[in-house]
Design a protein around this motif. Structure first.
Motif, PDB file in Angstrom:
ATOM      1  N   MET A 110      23.085 -25.234  42.887  1.00 22.70           N
ATOM      2  CA  MET A 110      24.215 -26.046  42.045  1.00 22.70           C
ATOM      3  C   MET A 110      24.127 -26.827  40.829  1.00 22.70           C
ATOM      4  O   MET A 110      24.470 -27.774  41.562  1.00 22.70           O
ATOM      5  CB  MET A 110      25.303 -25.868  43.559  1.00 22.70           C
ATOM      6  N   THR A 111      24.195 -27.284  40.323  1.00 17.98           N
ATOM      7  CA  THR A 111      24.707 -27.378  39.094  1.00 17.98           C
ATOM      8  C   THR A 111      26.386 -27.706  39.128  1.00 17.98           C
ATOM      9  O   THR A 111      26.460 -29.238  37.908  1.00 17.98           O
ATOM     10  CB  THR A 111      23.360 -27.389  37.824  1.00 17.98           C
ATOM     11  N   ILE A 128      19.268 -30.043  37.820  1.00 16.03           N
ATOM     12  CA  ILE A 128      18.438 -30.483  39.438  1.00 16.03           C
ATOM     13  C   ILE A 128      17.124 -30.677  39.091  1.00 16.03           C
ATOM     14  O   ILE A 128      16.664 -29.478  38.123  1.00 16.03           O
ATOM     15  CB  ILE A 128      18.893 -28.884  40.668  1.00 16.03           C
ATOM     16  N   LYS A 129      16.170 -31.789  40.015  1.00 18.87           N
ATOM     17  CA  LYS A 129      15.060 -31.154  39.743  1.00 18.87           C
ATOM     18  C   LYS A 129      14.215 -31.392  41.564  1.00 18.87           C
ATOM     19  O   LYS A 129      14.483 -31.590  41.441  1.00 18.87           O
ATOM     20  CB  LYS A 129      14.795 -32.329  38.425  1.00 18.87           C
ATOM     21  N   VAL A 142      21.743 -27.239  47.347  1.00 21.20           N
ATOM     22  CA  VAL A 142      20.419 -28.751  46.425  1.00 21.20           C
ATOM     23  C   VAL A 142      22.052 -28.644  45.853  1.00 21.20           C
ATOM     24  O   VAL A 142      22.742 -28.214  44.837  1.00 21.20           O
ATOM     25  CB  VAL A 142      19.704 -28.591  45.802  1.00 21.20           C
ATOM     26  N   CYS A 143      23.063 -29.598  45.462  1.00 18.08           N
ATOM     27  CA  CYS A 143      23.809 -29.829  44.970  1.00 18.08           C
ATOM     28  C   CYS A 143      23.591 -30.667  43.315  1.00 18.08           C
ATOM     29  O   CYS A 143      22.689 -31.772  43.425  1.00 18.08           O
ATOM     30  CB  CYS A 143      25.158 -30.906  45.463  1.00 18.08           C
ATOM     31  N   PRO A 144      24.449 -30.847  42.420  1.00 15.65           N
ATOM     32  CA  PRO A 144      24.370 -31.118  41.077  1.00 15.65           C
ATOM     33  C   PRO A 144      23.834 -32.721  41.304  1.00 15.65           C
ATOM     34  O   PRO A 144      24.287 -33.618  42.020  1.00 15.65           O
ATOM     35  CB  PRO A 144      26.181 -31.015  40.577  1.00 15.65           C
ATOM     36  N   GLY A 145      22.933 -33.066  40.395  1.00 11.36           N
ATOM     37  CA  GLY A 145      22.732 -34.348  39.906  1.00 11.36           C
ATOM     38  C   GLY A 145      21.691 -34.730  40.908  1.00 11.36           C
ATOM     39  O   GLY A 145      20.703 -35.831  40.576  1.00 11.36           O
ATOM     40  N   VAL A 146      20.387 -33.508  41.926  1.00 14.70           N
ATOM     41  CA  VAL A 146      19.966 -34.088  42.800  1.00 14.70           C
ATOM     42  C   VAL A 146      18.387 -34.115  42.467  1.00 14.70           C
ATOM     43  O   VAL A 146      18.210 -33.126  42.242  1.00 14.70           O
ATOM     44  CB  VAL A 146      20.088 -33.313  44.474  1.00 14.70           C
ATOM     45  N   HIS A 161      23.184 -34.048  49.201  1.00 18.64           N
ATOM     46  CA  HIS A 161      23.701 -34.459  48.045  1.00 18.64           C
ATOM     47  C   HIS A 161      23.430 -35.260  47.539  1.00 18.64           C
ATOM     48  O   HIS A 161      24.239 -36.223  46.370  1.00 18.64           O
ATOM     49  CB  HIS A 161      25.193 -34.556  48.855  1.00 18.64           C
ATOM     50  N   HIS A 162      22.349 -35.789  47.434  1.00 19.82           N
ATOM     51  CA  HIS A 162      21.470 -37.420  47.029  1.00 19.82           C
ATOM     52  C   HIS A 162      20.255 -36.905  47.041  1.00 19.82           C
ATOM     53  O   HIS A 162      19.321 -35.661  48.185  1.00 19.82           O
ATOM     54  CB  HIS A 162      21.514 -38.457  48.014  1.00 19.82           C
ATOM     55  N   ASP A 163      19.009 -37.661  45.949  1.00 19.36           N
ATOM     56  CA  ASP A 163      18.207 -37.102  46.102  1.00 19.36           C
ATOM     57  C   ASP A 163      16.891 -37.501  47.294  1.00 19.36           C
ATOM     58  O   ASP A 163      17.216 -38.350  48.540  1.00 19.36           O
ATOM     59  CB  ASP A 163      17.400 -38.415  45.151  1.00 19.36           C
ATOM     60  N   LEU A 164      16.028 -36.642  47.492  1.00 17.63           N
ATOM     61  CA  LEU A 164      15.281 -36.434  48.854  1.00 17.63           C
ATOM     62  C   LEU A 164      13.853 -37.114  48.014  1.00 17.63           C
ATOM     63  O   LEU A 164      13.073 -37.264  47.241  1.00 17.63           O
ATOM     64  CB  LEU A 164      14.968 -35.174  49.037  1.00 17.63           C
TER      65      LEU A 164
END
Length: 184
Positions: A110-111, A128-129, A142-146, A161-164
């Protein structure tokens, strides 16, 4: 006293850009409904060809399964040997999926979202990347900006919600790191 949310049919989309003409968007809507979301065409090679026709950047030996939902193929990049199962890619912003990635059944990328602080519920989008070797488990979000770094795993029904971190396995809602991913 706080202001109340004022939902309107026409909310502020800020600098949002569809990235294609209205005609291209309408054509994609009908192609998506007929060939992708209906499951009418079960052949990955045909689905990949249609996505490329609409501007998706797709590497070699990519697998796209029937029933996939992709909002805007022209905002999608898929690396070599990656798989998309019956997933939901709401790519109002760019989605970059690296090589050897798997996005499993029912997963959502979800972007876009709305600004809950705004009384007008304005649109917010972030890309999202998924770096090479990432696996997004079934029903995970996977949320926006992750950014999911190299070979990270988001386990079934988890929410990022945050980078992995690279070579890490995440679980839960919100997702937390539970262990390292050891490759054998």
């Amino acid at each position: 006293m706080s202001e109340k949310v004022q939902l309107k049919k026409k909310f502020d989309t800020g600098k949002f850009d569809h990235g294609a003409s209205v005609l291209k968007q309408v054509l994609w809507y009908f192609c998506s409904a007929l060939f992708f979301r209906s499951g009418l065409i079960p052949f990955s090679i045909v689905l990949v060809w249609i996505l490329r026709l609409f501007g998706a950047k797709i590497g070699k030996d990519v697998r796209v399964k029937p029933y996939v939902h992709i909002k805007f193929p022209w905002k999608l990049t898929l690396g070599d040997h990656s798989w998309l199962a019956e997933c939901f890619i709401e790519n109002l912003d760019h989605v970059h999926i690296g090589a050897n990635c798997c996005v499993s059944q029912g997963a959502m990328l979800m972007t876009g979202n709305h600004d809950y602080k705004s009384k007008n519920f304005d649109l917010l989008t972030k890309p999202i990347k998924l770096e090479d070797g990432v696996w997004i488990g079934a029903k995970a979000i996977v949320c926006p900006g992750v950014t999911c770094k190299s070979h990270a795993v988001l386990s079934m029904a988890s929410v990022a919600h945050h980078d992995l971190e690279a070579y890490s396995i995440y679980q839960g809602a919100p997702a937390v790191k539970i262990k390292e991913r050891v490759m054998m």
